[in-house]
Design a protein around this motif. Sequence first.
Motif, short mmCIF file in Angstrom:
data_model
loop_
_atom_site.label_atom_id
_atom_site.label_comp_id
_atom_site.label_asym_id
_atom_site.label_seq_id
_atom_site.Cartn_x
_atom_site.Cartn_y
_atom_site.Cartn_z
N ARG A 97 -7.18 10.19 1.66
CA ARG A 97 -6.28 9.84 2.76
C ARG A 97 -5.21 8.86 2.27
N LYS A 98 -4.11 8.88 2.96
CA LYS A 98 -3.03 7.95 2.64
C LYS A 98 -3.35 6.60 3.28
N LEU A 99 -3.30 5.55 2.44
CA LEU A 99 -3.52 4.18 2.90
C LEU A 99 -2.33 3.36 2.46
N GLY A 100 -1.39 3.15 3.34
CA GLY A 100 -0.17 2.46 2.97
C GLY A 100 0.62 3.32 2.00
N ASN A 101 0.95 2.77 0.83
CA ASN A 101 1.67 3.53 -0.19
C ASN A 101 0.73 4.15 -1.22
N SER A 102 -0.56 4.06 -0.98
CA SER A 102 -1.56 4.56 -1.93
C SER A 102 -2.39 5.67 -1.31
N LEU A 103 -3.24 6.25 -2.12
CA LEU A 103 -4.22 7.21 -1.64
C LEU A 103 -5.59 6.58 -1.79
#
Length: 75
Positions: free
Chosen positions: A7-13
């Motif tokens: 899942r996408k968490l902010g600008n990260s996965l």
Amino acid sequence: MVELKVRKLGNSLGVVLPKEVINHLRTGDGQRLFLTEASNGGYFITPYDPAFEEKMAKVEGICDRYRNTLRILAK
């Protein structure tokens, strides 16, 4: 087998671990986990730092070598 979803968490996965996996790993919020590559090309996730084991082996060697000196310093 446990299926995980990226899942996408902010600008990260990121990957969200189910509660049963968290309990099995004996970890929780803010704890560190280590992802190590296996010889078969897969990965292992563990709460134990593999580099720490190497460091402890070196410490044990030093303690064995300087056992008498350490015993005197401990007094």
